[in-house]
Motif scaffolding. Sequence first.
Motif, PDB file in Angstrom:
ATOM      1  N   SER A 109       0.826  -1.211   0.000  1.00  0.00           N
ATOM      2  CA  SER A 109       0.000   0.000   0.000  1.00  0.00           C
ATOM      3  C   SER A 109       0.854   1.254   0.000  1.00  0.00           C
ATOM      4  O   SER A 109       0.623   2.190  -0.767  1.00  0.00           O
ATOM      5  CB  SER A 109      -0.931   0.000   1.220  1.00  0.00           C
ATOM      6  N   GLU A 113       0.908   3.840  -3.131  1.00  0.00           N
ATOM      7  CA  GLU A 113       0.190   5.104  -2.956  1.00  0.00           C
ATOM      8  C   GLU A 113       1.089   6.305  -2.677  1.00  0.00           C
ATOM      9  O   GLU A 113       0.942   7.353  -3.310  1.00  0.00           O
ATOM     10  CB  GLU A 113      -0.802   4.968  -1.799  1.00  0.00           C
ATOM     11  N   ASP A 172      -4.715   5.884   4.670  1.00  0.00           N
ATOM     12  CA  ASP A 172      -5.337   5.514   3.398  1.00  0.00           C
ATOM     13  C   ASP A 172      -6.763   5.034   3.631  1.00  0.00           C
ATOM     14  O   ASP A 172      -7.112   4.562   4.706  1.00  0.00           O
ATOM     15  CB  ASP A 172      -4.501   4.490   2.627  1.00  0.00           C
ATOM     16  N   PRO A 250      -6.956  -0.120  -1.290  1.00  0.00           N
ATOM     17  CA  PRO A 250      -6.737   1.295  -0.973  1.00  0.00           C
ATOM     18  C   PRO A 250      -7.212   2.160  -2.139  1.00  0.00           C
ATOM     19  O   PRO A 250      -6.937   1.859  -3.303  1.00  0.00           O
ATOM     20  CB  PRO A 250      -5.221   1.395  -0.791  1.00  0.00           C
TER      21      PRO A 250
END
Length: 323
Positions: A109, A113, A172, A250
């Motif tokens: 993640s 991100e 997130d 996410p």
Amino acid sequence: MARTINPARIDFVTLRLFCAVAQSGSITKGAEACHLALSAASRRLSDFESATGSKLLERSAQGIALTPAGHVAMQHAMRLFQGFEQFSSELGDYAAGVRGHVRLWANMSALTEFLPAALATFLERHPDIRVEVEEQLSGDIVRALVDGLADVGVFAENTPAYGLDIAPFQTDELVVLCARQHPLARLKRVDFKTCLAYEFVGLNRSSSLLELTSRAAEQAGVPMRLRVQVRSFDAMCHMIAAGLGVGVVPLAACSAQVSVLDLRVVRLKDAWAVRRLLMATRTGEALSPATGLLLRHLAASGDDHRPGAERAAASTAERPRGA
């Protein structure tokens, strides 16, 4: 009182020989791999066992096998080799003019991100620092920090993290992705328990996200039916688009795939759908100047607003069904 091994009696040639013999199951093959005469190799292995005070190798007509003590010795030997390679690599960087080296381990993640943009600006400002990035599971990241294999770790909250100094990194939002023809596609928000009526596409290898959703399913009292498990968010998106199930992902990690694959984003009502990512270092560890710079930079990046992801979510959530 436990016996203390004299490090002067063990060298890297012997350790490499021991690993080669263990991996090949043959002293002859191990000696050849290390360019040693068979007699010299046998003497080194005998001296190694004598120095440790334990029988490490089980010899039989079928070849060589590790004893329980041998397995422990093998694990430590491999860790020593990895440490030496990092030592060599980092000193090589200094010799080449790279004046800093940071080993950053992060979960999927964070790498998908937040870290690409943060690392790009950091390296632009500090071109003399090398950041070695590795993607790992949250639990493995914690162990790497404790063992000294990583300098900085970024992982999901609720990961047991004893012996670490922890600070918040980012937040997130987890959402449900589904194909446009799926019954959930007409909703803007949904609770996770409702989603459990359908089959899921999930990550494998006991990812922190899979653990989180599995735990939420247990608390809801409804089993989560995993139809497909994959290794990346991109693969999840393609499986979901093919109608193989819904998935919890996410929001920002899959914003690019949402429009390309014509997916629908449905926000989760559950409080756990907003989760924190943490960054950490080993408690009591003397941080290098380069590591300190990276930590301050990541802390300054904070929880930034992600308008691109927000617009993608809004446009797909509000799009009429079948459009």
